[in-house]
Design a protein around this motif. Structure first.
Motif, PDB file in Angstrom:
ATOM      1  N   ILE A 219       1.106  -1.669   0.115  1.00 43.45           N
ATOM      2  CA  ILE A 219      -0.415  -0.117   0.183  1.00 43.45           C
ATOM      3  C   ILE A 219       0.369   1.189   0.079  1.00 43.45           C
ATOM      4  O   ILE A 219       1.682   1.729   0.711  1.00 43.45           O
ATOM      5  CB  ILE A 219      -0.769  -0.311   1.326  1.00 43.45           C
ATOM      6  CG1 ILE A 219      -2.095  -0.992   1.482  1.00 43.45           C
ATOM      7  CG2 ILE A 219      -1.981   1.467   0.854  1.00 43.45           C
ATOM      8  CD1 ILE A 219      -2.546  -1.305   2.115  1.00 43.45           C
ATOM      9  N   GLU A 220       0.693   1.705  -1.158  1.00 45.67           N
ATOM     10  CA  GLU A 220       1.149   3.223  -1.185  1.00 45.67           C
ATOM     11  C   GLU A 220       0.021   4.665  -0.709  1.00 45.67           C
ATOM     12  O   GLU A 220      -1.136   4.568  -0.905  1.00 45.67           O
ATOM     13  CB  GLU A 220       1.420   3.646  -2.576  1.00 45.67           C
ATOM     14  CG  GLU A 220       2.380   2.763  -3.380  1.00 45.67           C
ATOM     15  CD  GLU A 220       2.452   3.468  -5.511  1.00 45.67           C
ATOM     16  OE1 GLU A 220       3.102   4.263  -5.069  1.00 45.67           O
ATOM     17  OE2 GLU A 220       2.624   2.175  -5.521  1.00 45.67           O
ATOM     18  N   GLN A 221       0.812   5.155   0.450  1.00 45.25           N
ATOM     19  CA  GLN A 221       0.025   5.990   1.755  1.00 45.25           C
ATOM     20  C   GLN A 221       0.630   7.655   1.419  1.00 45.25           C
ATOM     21  O   GLN A 221       1.621   7.903   1.312  1.00 45.25           O
ATOM     22  CB  GLN A 221       0.523   5.350   3.081  1.00 45.25           C
ATOM     23  CG  GLN A 221      -0.315   6.014   3.982  1.00 45.25           C
ATOM     24  CD  GLN A 221      -2.150   6.233   3.615  1.00 45.25           C
ATOM     25  OE1 GLN A 221      -2.374   5.420   4.047  1.00 45.25           O
ATOM     26  NE2 GLN A 221      -2.712   7.185   3.712  1.00 45.25           N
ATOM     27  N   LYS A 346      -4.309   6.374  -1.827  1.00 38.51           N
ATOM     28  CA  LYS A 346      -3.714   4.863  -1.240  1.00 38.51           C
ATOM     29  C   LYS A 346      -3.486   4.158  -2.231  1.00 38.51           C
ATOM     30  O   LYS A 346      -4.496   3.281  -2.556  1.00 38.51           O
ATOM     31  CB  LYS A 346      -4.648   4.136   0.168  1.00 38.51           C
ATOM     32  CG  LYS A 346      -3.874   3.677   0.795  1.00 38.51           C
ATOM     33  CD  LYS A 346      -4.670   3.158   2.185  1.00 38.51           C
ATOM     34  CE  LYS A 346      -5.340   3.472   2.673  1.00 38.51           C
ATOM     35  NZ  LYS A 346      -5.189   3.700   4.502  1.00 38.51           N
ATOM     36  N   HIS A 347      -2.537   4.054  -3.240  1.00 33.98           N
ATOM     37  CA  HIS A 347      -2.308   2.784  -4.108  1.00 33.98           C
ATOM     38  C   HIS A 347      -2.340   1.481  -3.476  1.00 33.98           C
ATOM     39  O   HIS A 347      -0.795   0.619  -2.530  1.00 33.98           O
ATOM     40  CB  HIS A 347      -1.298   3.028  -4.611  1.00 33.98           C
ATOM     41  CG  HIS A 347      -1.269   4.909  -5.537  1.00 33.98           C
ATOM     42  ND1 HIS A 347      -0.718   5.351  -6.734  1.00 33.98           N
ATOM     43  CD2 HIS A 347      -2.103   5.632  -4.786  1.00 33.98           C
ATOM     44  CE1 HIS A 347      -0.791   6.340  -6.469  1.00 33.98           C
ATOM     45  NE2 HIS A 347      -2.392   6.211  -5.841  1.00 33.98           N
ATOM     46  N   ASN A 348      -2.867   0.786  -3.573  1.00 35.74           N
ATOM     47  CA  ASN A 348      -3.562  -0.717  -3.608  1.00 35.74           C
ATOM     48  C   ASN A 348      -2.627  -2.059  -4.496  1.00 35.74           C
ATOM     49  O   ASN A 348      -3.515  -1.985  -5.464  1.00 35.74           O
ATOM     50  CB  ASN A 348      -4.321  -1.330  -3.042  1.00 35.74           C
ATOM     51  CG  ASN A 348      -5.397  -0.902  -1.285  1.00 35.74           C
ATOM     52  OD1 ASN A 348      -5.858  -1.358  -0.789  1.00 35.74           O
ATOM     53  ND2 ASN A 348      -4.988   0.460  -1.235  1.00 35.74           N
ATOM     54  N   PHE A 474      -1.473  -5.610  -9.960  1.00 30.92           N
ATOM     55  CA  PHE A 474      -2.588  -4.578 -10.626  1.00 30.92           C
ATOM     56  C   PHE A 474      -2.491  -3.801  -9.462  1.00 30.92           C
ATOM     57  O   PHE A 474      -2.337  -3.845  -8.526  1.00 30.92           O
ATOM     58  CB  PHE A 474      -3.930  -5.184 -10.451  1.00 30.92           C
ATOM     59  CG  PHE A 474      -4.261  -6.237 -11.916  1.00 30.92           C
ATOM     60  CD1 PHE A 474      -4.615  -5.115 -13.180  1.00 30.92           C
ATOM     61  CD2 PHE A 474      -3.901  -7.738 -12.001  1.00 30.92           C
ATOM     62  CE1 PHE A 474      -4.887  -5.522 -13.811  1.00 30.92           C
ATOM     63  CE2 PHE A 474      -4.014  -8.113 -13.604  1.00 30.92           C
ATOM     64  CZ  PHE A 474      -5.254  -7.413 -13.811  1.00 30.92           C
ATOM     65  N   GLU A 475      -2.838  -2.523  -9.776  1.00 34.64           N
ATOM     66  CA  GLU A 475      -2.840  -1.127  -8.719  1.00 34.64           C
ATOM     67  C   GLU A 475      -4.487  -0.136  -9.104  1.00 34.64           C
ATOM     68  O   GLU A 475      -4.119   0.544  -9.523  1.00 34.64           O
ATOM     69  CB  GLU A 475      -1.594  -0.285  -9.328  1.00 34.64           C
ATOM     70  CG  GLU A 475      -1.436   1.384  -8.112  1.00 34.64           C
ATOM     71  CD  GLU A 475       0.037   1.806  -8.219  1.00 34.64           C
ATOM     72  OE1 GLU A 475       0.792   1.659  -9.070  1.00 34.64           O
ATOM     73  OE2 GLU A 475      -0.152   2.715  -7.818  1.00 34.64           O
ATOM     74  N   PHE A 476      -4.823  -0.742  -7.432  1.00 32.05           N
ATOM     75  CA  PHE A 476      -6.007  -0.018  -6.802  1.00 32.05           C
ATOM     76  C   PHE A 476      -5.463   0.944  -7.310  1.00 32.05           C
ATOM     77  O   PHE A 476      -5.528   1.261  -5.308  1.00 32.05           O
ATOM     78  CB  PHE A 476      -6.641  -0.851  -6.665  1.00 32.05           C
ATOM     79  CG  PHE A 476      -8.305   0.025  -7.007  1.00 32.05           C
ATOM     80  CD1 PHE A 476      -8.907   0.392  -7.731  1.00 32.05           C
ATOM     81  CD2 PHE A 476      -9.152  -1.094  -5.272  1.00 32.05           C
ATOM     82  CE1 PHE A 476     -10.459   0.579  -7.451  1.00 32.05           C
ATOM     83  CE2 PHE A 476     -10.231  -0.376  -5.924  1.00 32.05           C
ATOM     84  CZ  PHE A 476     -11.009   0.667  -6.779  1.00 32.05           C
TER      85      PHE A 476
HETATM   86 MG    MG Z   1       2.205   3.609  -7.273  1.00 34.96          MG
END
Ligand code: MG
Ligand code: ADP
Length: 729
Positions: A219-221, A346-348, A474-476
């Motif tokens: 998770i990118e926050q 928040k990229h999941n 995959f990046e949500f």
């Molecule tokens: Mg990203």
């Protein structure tokens, strides 16, 4: 009278240069997971044979019985107390979005007046917090207000340190007395079983040694930082988490000089401290950088098993708040703290990984491995296509509504970006003619293009896509920065599980009819590619043309939460959740109700803060300055000067009146709409009324306040301006 704004600015600019209390002087590896009761640590606190039994049970994925739990609880207690803990708590994730805890002391007075430190298996496994004030969506009547928390042994217990001491935190699910989930974790855990089973079944077409598949998540926050004193001088930020008005600073993000720029020293001190604290809790924070907007930053850990990654993200958000305060910063996790610049997400990053260590979403080197990759890849696409509206609903909140579709943010339309290379591959498969009868295996593989190992190349990235394939995952990206990722990840796991089950049924049917396995796989993959084509989009997701194109393709574009949430109670969703054993109809309905309630309450609070500030802060500031102008004009007239000397002031006086009138009239009209909305009985109708009748006033009021702010004497303006909030650090 002193002006709070200026004392806040003064406090902010006179902060000591470096305020890091604890720079990482030691190597991170020496304190990583120091505060986590890992399986490895249990070894030191348990008899050898019991430890082995525990390992076996965990390996087999079986439930831990009370006997074993007793051993674990004693080991946990000894470890926690020897590390300075005085209390323990069941740590859970109710549907408020925050985490919850209720602390109990280990200490217990004995009958003979001798106190002991006590912690039993019972206390580890289950607790009954007085849960009547957590949202339950009508599941619990007040007479049966009991809920209980149950231990999640798959997420290790940890010690949470605050200035006041250390607490042993035990990750738990939170259920109603009747067993319905009242939290985010319980349904998530259920999806893991469903996904594991469905994915193993499909993976076994390719490799029989695969016995377990788990979802991975990184998770990118994103977040904003603002000086604490300035934050405290803005009631709107304090109460709603975002600025309700404020003229944009002349310099915003247009120069793009903040992104990946040098990190300001005070911020770096905060980040370093945060990393130390996170690492101690076993959160593998790895990256940190500036984001696009001024004062916006991002951090990201290494990916982990999904349940752990989500617990860690919830914990990280708490840590961020706590550590920021040490540095006199306030962390803003709101999706859109400032209207005219980027919001936070928040990229999941999600993938599927096997017990054999294979990432199922990583393109293989050989054509055969490519078919396995393509199977999972295309099934995910097909699932997202099928349930795009549910995925949209899973990220729908009042605060994320402010972000989605606004400045530089993914729109409310769910689409998938694949990159040109994979797009070509899917097109090739779709159009390639594959012989019906294949004798030699080599011939079949002609139908599958060889995909070279993809490079994580930034040139083939599309920042405008809500759901993008990025090399091996995959990046949500549409997930809100303050959200609990369990909400979207529960949906993603579930829809992919459902899809894989359908896939297997279709493939098996063909095999039964005599089609060769590999050809059957390819046939269904090709069918799914055709069926899900509409969801694939490579262009600019922020553009107007895309909205039009998406409408033509029949993709839904539900911009606001109350209606986006409808899908939670659709038959299609309810059937899926029920069939997979994830949520009952009643649980789905309760969740729907809770989310709607949460929505209108958030808008209600914002509306109230507008009302309050408009009347007691903005209008008085405008009048004070207007009076000053009036006095000035009078004085000029007294001196016998002509109109040319004071026409400009008169114009300002008039403009102030005009804007203030607009502000007050709109605020009053908004209040009337609120009154109407408040008496609505039906929660959905109430939420829609708040969205459609109350919320539209926000922008009108904001517009006129910003105009007034630009006219009024800077020294008389009482609230920190955006340029101060964004650039003083
Ligand atoms: Mg990203
Ligand atoms: P970017 O900003 O380019 O998207 P980052 O490096 O900031 O990339 O973040 C990518 C995130 O994706 C990290 O948390 C990383 O650990 C995670 N990630 C990488 N591989 C996987 C995977 N197979 N499954 C899940 N997450 C992954």
């Amino acid at each position: 009278m002193s002006n709070l704004r200026f004392s806040a600015v003064k406090a902010a600019i006179s902060r000591p240069k470096t305020a890091a209390q604890e720079f990482a002087v030691e190597k991170a590896s020496s304190f990583f997971a120091k505060n986590v009761f890992t399986i490895a640590k249990m070894k030191d606190y348990m008899p050898k044979n019991v430890y082995q039994e525990l390992l076996d049970v965990i390996d087999a994925g079986e439930a831990i019985d009370l006997d074993l739990a007793e051993h674990v609880s004693q080991a946990m207690k000894s470890w926690a107390i020897s590390n300075g803990a005085t209390h323990y708590t069941h740590w859970f994730q109710p549907l408020t979005g925050a985490t919850a805890e209720k602390h109990d002391a280990f200490f217990e007075p004995g009958a003979d007046g001798v106190a002991i430190e006590k912690f039993t298996a019972g206390a580890l496994v289950q607790q009954e917090p007085d849960a009547s004030s957590f949202p339950n969506g009508g599941i619990r009547n007040t007479f049966e207000a009991r809920g209980y928390t149950g231990w999640d042994p798959s997420s290790p217990a940890f010690l949470y340190e605050t200035g006041a001491g250390k607490t042993l935190c035990i990750p738990t699910v939170f259920l109603s007395y009747t067993g319905e989930a009242l939290d985010y974790k319980a349904p998530l855990l259920k999806t893991l079983n469903a996904l594991d089973k469905a994915a193993v079944d499909v993976a076994n077409y390719f490799d029989k040694s695969i016995t377990k598949v788990f979802a991975s998540l990184g998770i990118e926050q994103e977040y904003f930082l603002v000086d604490l004193a300035l934050y405290n001088a803005r009631p709107d930020l304090q109460i709603t988490g975002r600025t309700l008005f404020g003229h944009m600073a002349a310099k915003g993000q247009q120069l793009e000089d903040h992104y990946f720029g040098a990190i300001p020293e005070r911020v770096l001190a905060f980040m370093s401290d945060l990393e130390v604290e996170a690492l101690k809790l076993g959160i593998p924070l790895k990256t940190r950088h500036n984001e696009v907007a001024p004062s916006q930053f991002e951090c990201a850990p290494m990916f982990e098993e999904i349940n752990l990654a989500i617990d860690h993200n919830q914990l990280l958000m708490n840590l961020m708040e706590q550590v920021a305060l040490r540095h006199n910063f306030k962390v803003l996790l709101h999706e859109k703290p400032y209207a005219d610049i980027n919001g936070s997400g928040k990229h999941n990053n999600w993938s599927l990984i096997t017990n054999t260590g294979v990432n199922l979403l990583s393109p293989g080197k050989t054509p055969k491995n490519n078919l396995m990759f393509l199977t999972f890849f295309v099934n995910t696409i097909r699932a997202v296509y099928e349930h795009a509206d549910l995925l949209r609903a899973s990220i729908a909140t009042a605060s994320n509504d402010h972000r989605l579709g606004a400045n530089e943010a993914p729109p409310a339309i769910i689409s998938i970006f694949l990159g040109s290379q994979l797009n070509d591959v899917l097109d090739e498969i779709e159009t390639a003619r594959v012989a019906k009868k294949v004798k030699a295996e080599t011939q079949l593989w002609h139908g599958i293009p060889k995909i070279p190992t993809l490079q994580l190349d930034n040139t083939d990235r599309n920042r405008t896509s809500p759901f993008a394939f990025t090399g091996n995952k995959f990046e949500f990206r549409a997930v809100g920065s303050s959200a609990n990722s369990a909400s979207p990840m529960t949906v993603l796991n579930a829809i992919v599980a459902e899809q894989l089950i359908k896939f297997k049924t279709e493939v098996d049917k063909q095999i039964k009819k005599g089609t060769k396995k590999d050809l059957a796989l390819l046939n269904v993959v090709r069918k799914y590619i055709k069926e899900s084509k509409a969801i694939r989009f490579e262009g600019n997701g922020y553009s107007q043309e895309w909205e039009e194109e998406a409408a033509k393709r029949g993709l839904s574009n539900i911009k606001t939460t109350p209606k986006a949430l409808d899908v939670y109670v659709s038959e299609k969703t309810e059937d899926m959740f029920a069939e997979l054993g994830i949520m009952s109809k009643r649980e789905g309905e309760a969740r729907h109700e809770i989310l709607l309630e949460n929505y209108y309450k958030k808008i209600q609070i914002e509306a109230r803060v507008y009302g309050e500030l408009v009347n007691s802060v903005i209008a008085p500031a405008a009048f004070t300055y207007q009076n000053q102008l009036i006095e000035n004009v009078k004085g000029l007239k007294d001196l016998g000067l002509k109109g040319t000397a004071y026409n400009a002031q008169i114009d300002l006086i008039e403009r102030i009146s005009r804007h203030v009138n607009e502000i007050l009239e709109n605020a009053e009209a908004m209040r009337q709409e609120r009154k109407k909305a408040n008496i609505l009985e039906d929660t959905r109708e109430k939420a829609i009324a708040y969205d459609e009748k109350v919320k539209p006033y926000f922008d009108k009021i904001r517009y006129h306040i910003n105009k007034v702010e630009q006219i009024v004497d800077d020294s008389k303006w009482p609230l920190p301006k955006l340029r101060e909030l964004l650039f003083v650090r």
